[in-house]
Design a protein around this motif. Structure first.
Motif, PDB file in Angstrom:
ATOM      1  N   GLU A 176      -2.006   3.558  -3.876  1.00 55.92           N
ATOM      2  CA  GLU A 176      -2.088   2.436  -4.814  1.00 55.92           C
ATOM      3  C   GLU A 176      -1.746   1.129  -4.112  1.00 55.92           C
ATOM      4  O   GLU A 176      -0.846   1.075  -3.275  1.00 55.92           O
ATOM      5  N   ASN A 177      -2.491   0.094  -4.479  1.00 56.94           N
ATOM      6  CA  ASN A 177      -2.162  -1.249  -4.030  1.00 56.94           C
ATOM      7  C   ASN A 177      -1.149  -1.801  -5.027  1.00 56.94           C
ATOM      8  O   ASN A 177      -1.502  -2.242  -6.113  1.00 56.94           O
ATOM      9  N   LEU A 216       0.858  -1.188   0.000  1.00 53.89           N
ATOM     10  CA  LEU A 216       0.000   0.000   0.000  1.00 53.89           C
ATOM     11  C   LEU A 216       0.890   1.233   0.000  1.00 53.89           C
ATOM     12  O   LEU A 216       1.590   1.511   0.966  1.00 53.89           O
ATOM     13  N   THR A 217       0.856   1.982  -1.106  1.00 58.85           N
ATOM     14  CA  THR A 217       1.779   3.091  -1.313  1.00 58.85           C
ATOM     15  C   THR A 217       1.021   4.378  -1.601  1.00 58.85           C
ATOM     16  O   THR A 217       0.116   4.397  -2.437  1.00 58.85           O
ATOM     17  N   ALA A 269       0.635   8.948   6.333  1.00 55.99           N
ATOM     18  CA  ALA A 269       1.024   7.533   6.282  1.00 55.99           C
ATOM     19  C   ALA A 269      -0.175   6.706   5.846  1.00 55.99           C
ATOM     20  O   ALA A 269      -1.319   7.167   5.897  1.00 55.99           O
ATOM     21  N   SER A 270       0.093   5.482   5.427  1.00 58.41           N
ATOM     22  CA  SER A 270      -0.987   4.563   5.066  1.00 58.41           C
ATOM     23  C   SER A 270      -0.857   3.273   5.860  1.00 58.41           C
ATOM     24  O   SER A 270       0.242   2.849   6.214  1.00 58.41           O
ATOM     25  N   VAL A 271      -2.007   2.671   6.147  1.00 57.43           N
ATOM     26  CA  VAL A 271      -2.071   1.379   6.817  1.00 57.43           C
ATOM     27  C   VAL A 271      -3.189   0.580   6.163  1.00 57.43           C
ATOM     28  O   VAL A 271      -4.053   1.138   5.488  1.00 57.43           O
ATOM     29  N   GLY A 272      -3.180  -0.717   6.373  1.00 57.20           N
ATOM     30  CA  GLY A 272      -4.228  -1.517   5.770  1.00 57.20           C
ATOM     31  C   GLY A 272      -4.319  -2.907   6.388  1.00 57.20           C
ATOM     32  O   GLY A 272      -3.585  -3.253   7.313  1.00 57.20           O
ATOM     33  N   LEU A 273      -5.221  -3.694   5.823  1.00 57.08           N
ATOM     34  CA  LEU A 273      -5.460  -5.065   6.239  1.00 57.08           C
ATOM     35  C   LEU A 273      -5.601  -5.892   4.969  1.00 57.08           C
ATOM     36  O   LEU A 273      -6.486  -5.622   4.158  1.00 57.08           O
TER      37      LEU A 273
END
Length: 165
Positions: free
Chosen positions: A100-101, A77-78, A159-163
């Motif tokens: 973007e993934n 994840l950018t 910042a980015s975070v994800g699951l």
């Protein structure tokens, strides 16, 4: 407790802990699980006014301010671009950009987090935009609504975070 029950319990605990550490390694970089923030610029020449009472109520309802604890940094994840933008009406101060993934699997939930600071470097707030079901190779155009007046914001970081799915 019998000897075999004790060995079974130890084996279960060891396997469970190993699985958690393995999963943490898949989620992203850094041992703390905290996202890495990058700086953003706030232009000095923003000609924006404070929201009126009605606009502020709408902005508060639309602004995300509570991060989801189960999300963590993901290598795939950018944030590809971001900028501070002042919009008219209730939207006001925002950070807009694209994430973007870049990985090979779907991200079931993604969040962009923006921290804003005053001229003394004090954090004024944390704001969030989120999306779900971000397929591999897919881009997401985000808009993070900030509740501070543009005159109060000197800097931000993002910042980015994800699951993963």
């Amino acid at each position: 407790m019998g000897r075999y029950e004790e060995i079974g319990r130890r084996r279960f605990v060891a396997l469970g802990a190993g699985g958690l550490f393995g999963l943490a390694g898949c989620l992203g970089s850094g041992s703390s699980g905290q996202p890495t923030y990058e700086s953003g610029d706030v232009p000095d020449d923003i000609n924006g006014s404070e929201r009126n009472t009605s606009e502020m109520a709408t902005a508060q309802a639309a602004a995300g301010t509570t991060p989801r604890g189960e999300l963590a940094p993901l290598e795939g994840l950018t944030i590809t671009d971001h900028e501070f933008v002042f919009e008219g009406s209730y939207t006001g101060s925002t950070v807009q950009g694209t994430a973007e993934n870049t990985g090979s699997t779907r991200i079931s939930s993604a969040e962009v987090r923006v921290r804003v600071y005053n001229g003394d470097g004090q954090q004024l707030g944390l704001y969030i935009a989120s999306t779900t079901d971000l397929d591999a190779g897919e881009e997401w155009s985000f808009q993070v609504i900030l509740l501070e007046s543009p005159s109060d914001i000197a800097d931000y970081d993002i910042a980015s975070v994800g699951l993963p799915d």
